[in-house]
Design a protein around this motif. Structure first.
Motif, PDB file in Angstrom:
ATOM      1  N   VAL A   1     -65.007  57.119 -47.325  1.00  0.00           N
ATOM      2  CA  VAL A   1     -64.069  56.024 -47.602  1.00  0.00           C
ATOM      3  C   VAL A   1     -64.108  54.991 -46.474  1.00  0.00           C
ATOM      4  N   PHE A   2     -63.991  55.447 -45.228  1.00  0.00           N
ATOM      5  CA  PHE A   2     -63.977  54.512 -44.109  1.00  0.00           C
ATOM      6  C   PHE A   2     -65.362  53.912 -43.848  1.00  0.00           C
ATOM      7  N   GLY A   3     -66.410  54.696 -44.045  1.00  0.00           N
ATOM      8  CA  GLY A   3     -67.761  54.166 -43.887  1.00  0.00           C
ATOM      9  C   GLY A   3     -68.047  53.044 -44.869  1.00  0.00           C
ATOM     10  N   TYR A   4     -67.759  53.297 -46.140  1.00  0.00           N
ATOM     11  CA  TYR A   4     -67.942  52.259 -47.151  1.00  0.00           C
ATOM     12  C   TYR A   4     -66.993  51.087 -46.892  1.00  0.00           C
ATOM     13  N   GLY A   5     -65.787  51.396 -46.443  1.00  0.00           N
ATOM     14  CA  GLY A   5     -64.802  50.353 -46.186  1.00  0.00           C
ATOM     15  C   GLY A   5     -65.239  49.387 -45.098  1.00  0.00           C
ATOM     16  N   LEU A   6     -65.797  49.913 -43.997  1.00  0.00           N
ATOM     17  CA  LEU A   6     -66.252  49.035 -42.913  1.00  0.00           C
ATOM     18  C   LEU A   6     -67.404  48.139 -43.363  1.00  0.00           C
ATOM     19  N   THR A   7     -68.196  48.610 -44.305  1.00  0.00           N
ATOM     20  CA  THR A   7     -69.269  47.777 -44.849  1.00  0.00           C
ATOM     21  C   THR A   7     -68.723  46.767 -45.848  1.00  0.00           C
ATOM     22  N   SER A   8     -67.787  47.192 -46.658  1.00  0.00           N
ATOM     23  CA  SER A   8     -67.296  46.360 -47.759  1.00  0.00           C
ATOM     24  C   SER A   8     -66.373  45.236 -47.315  1.00  0.00           C
ATOM     25  N   LEU A   9     -65.504  45.480 -46.360  1.00  0.00           N
ATOM     26  CA  LEU A   9     -64.504  44.472 -45.996  1.00  0.00           C
ATOM     27  C   LEU A   9     -65.099  43.126 -45.595  1.00  0.00           C
ATOM     28  N   PRO A  10     -66.110  43.074 -44.722  1.00  0.00           N
ATOM     29  CA  PRO A  10     -66.666  41.753 -44.389  1.00  0.00           C
ATOM     30  C   PRO A  10     -67.267  41.042 -45.605  1.00  0.00           C
ATOM     31  N   LEU A  11     -67.858  41.803 -46.510  1.00  0.00           N
ATOM     32  CA  LEU A  11     -68.440  41.204 -47.722  1.00  0.00           C
ATOM     33  C   LEU A  11     -67.345  40.638 -48.625  1.00  0.00           C
ATOM     34  N   LEU A  12     -66.270  41.392 -48.777  1.00  0.00           N
ATOM     35  CA  LEU A  12     -65.155  40.924 -49.598  1.00  0.00           C
ATOM     36  C   LEU A  12     -64.491  39.710 -48.965  1.00  0.00           C
ATOM     37  N   ARG A  13     -64.330  39.744 -47.640  1.00  0.00           N
ATOM     38  CA  ARG A  13     -63.728  38.598 -46.933  1.00  0.00           C
ATOM     39  C   ARG A  13     -64.585  37.346 -47.055  1.00  0.00           C
ATOM     40  N   ALA A  14     -65.890  37.538 -47.193  1.00  0.00           N
ATOM     41  CA  ALA A  14     -66.800  36.393 -47.344  1.00  0.00           C
ATOM     42  C   ALA A  14     -66.792  35.844 -48.767  1.00  0.00           C
TER      43      ALA A  14
END
Length: 186
Positions: A63-76
């Motif tokens: 969850v946290f591994g995918y989250g750290l990858t996903s958040l910058p992409l979603l913010r962009a």
């Protein structure tokens, strides 16, 4: 898709590839460590069985591994439908490798799974296992990146984020030294 972010060619060999693999692994290790530690702390605090402790830690690491990858992409501004396949492709094998290694180490260290939150053995075995798992995952990520897979998939977006890599590296090194000292002393 560049999204206005700086995009560099992904190295395919040599030191540049190794450096990229180390950075990708440290990024992945940050998410894994957060989830792994949180899972072990929660499971230990509630007195869960060893199997539940490991299961919860593995789930939270993903969850946290995918989250750290996903958040910058979603913010962009990327859509969730585009982010999910990128996160899965870039992190799954890396996280899985780390989880197998670090949980195996903690499971085989005598009394580590029975140690409480106030025990040095709990923290020492956990930090040592995460650092070793990170180091052992570098060749996996290097091979994936060389083939245009793993972290190379996230790199194609030109969007990067997460905790500062030098900080994660320093914490991993400190965790290794601390953990090794604890394991030698026990």
């Amino acid at each position: 898709m560049d999204h206005g972010h700086q995009h560099h060619a992904m190295p395919s060999s040599g030191r540049a590839l190794t450096r990229t693999a180390v950075n990708a692994t440290l990024h992945c290790l940050a998410g894994c460590a957060i989830g792994e530690i949180l899972g072990m702390v929660i499971a230990t605090a509630i007195g869960a069985s060893n199997a539940v402790s490991i299961l919860l830690s593995v789930v939270l690491a993903f969850v946290f591994g995918y989250g750290l990858t996903s958040l910058p992409l979603l913010r962009a501004g990327m859509a969730m439908a585009a982010v999910v396949p990128i996160a899965l492709a870039s992190d799954t094998l890396s996280i899985a490798t780390m989880e197998v290694i670090d949980n195996t180490i903690v499971a085989v260290v005598p009394d580590a799974m029975d140690a409480g939150l106030g025990d040095l053995l709990f923290w020492g075995s956990l930090t040592f296992s995460l650092a070793v798992a990170g180091a052992a995952t570098v060749p996996v990520n290097r091979a994936l990146i060389a083939r245009g897979k793993g972290h190379a998939v996230i790199h194609e977006t030109g969007i990067h984020g997460g905790p500062p890599i030098p900080l994660v590296g320093a914490l991993a090194a400190a965790g290794f030294v601390f953990g090794l000292a604890v394991l030698i002393a026990t």
